[in-house]
Design a protein around this motif. Structure first.
Motif, PDB file in Angstrom:
ATOM      1  N   CYS A  81       0.802  -1.464   0.049  1.00 35.74           N
ATOM      2  CA  CYS A  81      -0.189  -0.613  -0.278  1.00 35.74           C
ATOM      3  C   CYS A  81       0.806   1.306  -0.179  1.00 35.74           C
ATOM      4  CB  CYS A  81      -1.001  -0.233   1.483  1.00 35.74           C
ATOM      5  SG  CYS A  81      -1.725  -0.971   1.280  1.00 35.74           S
ATOM      6  N   SER A  82       2.002   1.201  -0.717  1.00 34.75           N
ATOM      7  CA  SER A  82       3.332   2.316  -0.379  1.00 34.75           C
ATOM      8  C   SER A  82       3.294   3.058  -2.638  1.00 34.75           C
ATOM      9  CB  SER A  82       4.365   2.598  -0.059  1.00 34.75           C
ATOM     10  OG  SER A  82       4.741   1.072  -0.182  1.00 34.75           O
ATOM     11  N   ASN A  83       2.878   1.925  -3.119  1.00 40.62           N
ATOM     12  CA  ASN A  83       3.014   1.991  -4.436  1.00 40.62           C
ATOM     13  C   ASN A  83       2.583   3.806  -5.172  1.00 40.62           C
ATOM     14  OD1 ASN A  83       0.176   1.371  -4.654  1.00 40.62           O
ATOM     15  ND2 ASN A  83       1.489  -0.665  -6.967  1.00 40.62           N
ATOM     16  N   GLY A  84       1.671   4.462  -3.981  1.00 40.85           N
ATOM     17  CA  GLY A  84       1.005   5.641  -4.654  1.00 40.85           C
ATOM     18  C   GLY A  84      -0.391   5.147  -4.911  1.00 40.85           C
ATOM     19  N   ALA A  85      -1.091   6.224  -5.330  1.00 36.63           N
ATOM     20  CA  ALA A  85      -2.275   5.796  -5.488  1.00 36.63           C
ATOM     21  C   ALA A  85      -2.263   6.139  -7.773  1.00 36.63           C
ATOM     22  CB  ALA A  85      -3.444   7.846  -5.237  1.00 36.63           C
ATOM     23  N   ASP A  86      -3.431   5.015  -8.333  1.00 43.00           N
ATOM     24  CA  ASP A  86      -3.211   4.924  -9.158  1.00 43.00           C
ATOM     25  C   ASP A  86      -3.943   4.141 -10.033  1.00 43.00           C
ATOM     26  OD1 ASP A  86      -1.868   5.746 -11.762  1.00 43.00           O
ATOM     27  OD2 ASP A  86      -0.684   4.767 -11.517  1.00 43.00           O
ATOM     28  N   VAL A  87      -5.339   4.278  -9.575  1.00 40.57           N
ATOM     29  CA  VAL A  87      -6.550   3.655  -9.738  1.00 40.57           C
ATOM     30  C   VAL A  87      -7.240   4.020  -9.675  1.00 40.57           C
ATOM     31  CG1 VAL A  87      -7.980   1.763  -8.684  1.00 40.57           C
ATOM     32  CG2 VAL A  87      -6.279   1.366  -7.946  1.00 40.57           C
ATOM     33  N   CYS A  88      -7.564   4.139 -10.593  1.00 41.46           N
ATOM     34  CA  CYS A  88      -9.493   4.737 -11.517  1.00 41.46           C
ATOM     35  C   CYS A  88     -10.274   4.128 -11.911  1.00 41.46           C
ATOM     36  CB  CYS A  88      -8.569   5.689 -12.398  1.00 41.46           C
ATOM     37  SG  CYS A  88     -10.013   7.090 -13.372  1.00 41.46           S
ATOM     38  N   PRO A  89     -11.550   4.133 -10.790  1.00 38.88           N
ATOM     39  CA  PRO A  89     -12.324   3.451 -11.184  1.00 38.88           C
ATOM     40  C   PRO A  89     -13.293   3.669 -13.063  1.00 38.88           C
ATOM     41  CG  PRO A  89     -12.587   5.189  -8.983  1.00 38.88           C
ATOM     42  CD  PRO A  89     -11.097   5.266  -9.566  1.00 38.88           C
ATOM     43  N   GLN A  90     -14.316   3.311 -12.607  1.00 38.03           N
ATOM     44  CA  GLN A  90     -14.226   3.876 -14.308  1.00 38.03           C
ATOM     45  C   GLN A  90     -16.053   3.182 -14.244  1.00 38.03           C
ATOM     46  OE1 GLN A  90     -11.441   1.823 -17.167  1.00 38.03           O
ATOM     47  NE2 GLN A  90     -10.078   2.946 -16.579  1.00 38.03           N
ATOM     48  N   SER A  91     -16.273   1.769 -13.889  1.00 39.74           N
ATOM     49  CA  SER A  91     -17.170   1.120 -13.936  1.00 39.74           C
ATOM     50  C   SER A  91     -18.439   1.847 -12.848  1.00 39.74           C
ATOM     51  CB  SER A  91     -17.835  -0.349 -14.457  1.00 39.74           C
ATOM     52  OG  SER A  91     -17.502  -0.147 -13.578  1.00 39.74           O
ATOM     53  N   PRO A  92     -20.153   1.935 -13.152  1.00 38.77           N
ATOM     54  CA  PRO A  92     -20.239   2.189 -11.881  1.00 38.77           C
ATOM     55  C   PRO A  92     -20.203   1.087 -11.437  1.00 38.77           C
ATOM     56  CG  PRO A  92     -22.313   2.088 -14.005  1.00 38.77           C
ATOM     57  CD  PRO A  92     -20.838   1.567 -14.236  1.00 38.77           C
ATOM     58  N   ALA A  93     -19.772  -0.413 -11.286  1.00 38.44           N
ATOM     59  CA  ALA A  93     -19.876  -1.504 -10.450  1.00 38.44           C
ATOM     60  C   ALA A  93     -18.388  -0.838  -9.634  1.00 38.44           C
ATOM     61  CB  ALA A  93     -19.355  -2.750 -11.148  1.00 38.44           C
ATOM     62  N   ASP A  94     -17.440  -0.286 -10.365  1.00 38.06           N
ATOM     63  CA  ASP A  94     -15.703   0.323  -9.702  1.00 38.06           C
ATOM     64  C   ASP A  94     -16.066   1.259  -9.131  1.00 38.06           C
ATOM     65  OD1 ASP A  94     -14.823  -1.339 -11.522  1.00 38.06           O
ATOM     66  OD2 ASP A  94     -13.305   0.424 -12.565  1.00 38.06           O
ATOM     67  N   PHE A  95     -16.998   2.117  -8.234  1.00 38.75           N
ATOM     68  CA  PHE A  95     -17.324   3.354  -7.774  1.00 38.75           C
ATOM     69  C   PHE A  95     -18.422   2.909  -7.058  1.00 38.75           C
ATOM     70  CE2 PHE A  95     -16.667   6.314 -11.676  1.00 38.75           C
ATOM     71  CZ  PHE A  95     -15.854   7.039 -11.247  1.00 38.75           C
TER      72      PHE A  95
END
Length: 123
Positions: A81-95
């Motif tokens: 959990c230290s590689n920085g923020a880089d996860v982008c939710p794209q679908s409604p289920a992701d969000f």
């Protein structure tokens, strides 16, 4: 000539001196161990996030959640959990999963800056 400190005051002074000495020793120990505590808290946060991610994903299922979102979270966890923020939710289920993970993470005491969610602007 009478002493400035009476016999009644000496035990109280020794007691106060002992309390101050113990307090100073304890604060020194705390300062030395702060870095170790921060490391262990970072590891604990990551372990809790990993558990929340697995449990919530099992609860909601993978339908509608993009592979990119799952892989991004797995990479974040694998990196401690230290590689920085880089996860982008794209679908409604992701969000939906990101919202649930955010609530879980806030519930176990992390700041919102801990979470890996960010969507970078593209040109």
């Amino acid at each position: 000539m009478r002493s400035r400190w009476s016999a009644k005051c000496l035990p109280q002074m020794w007691r106060a001196l002992c309390v101050v000495t113990v307090a100073l020793a304890a604060s020194t120990t705390v300062n030395v161990s702060v870095q170790a505590d921060e490391r262990s808290w970072a590891q604990e946060k990551c372990a809790r996030y990993d558990k929340a991610f697995r449990e919530i994903l099992d609860m909601v299922g993978r339908e509608g959640i993009t592979e990119h979102f799952i892989k991004g979270n797995e990479a974040f966890i694998k990196a401690g959990c230290s590689n920085g923020a880089d996860v982008c939710p794209q679908s409604p289920a992701d969000f939906d999963l990101a919202n649930k993970l955010t609530l879980a993470a806030m519930g176990f005491g992390t700041a919102s800056t801990f979470l890996p969610f960010v969507c970078r602007a593209t040109k």
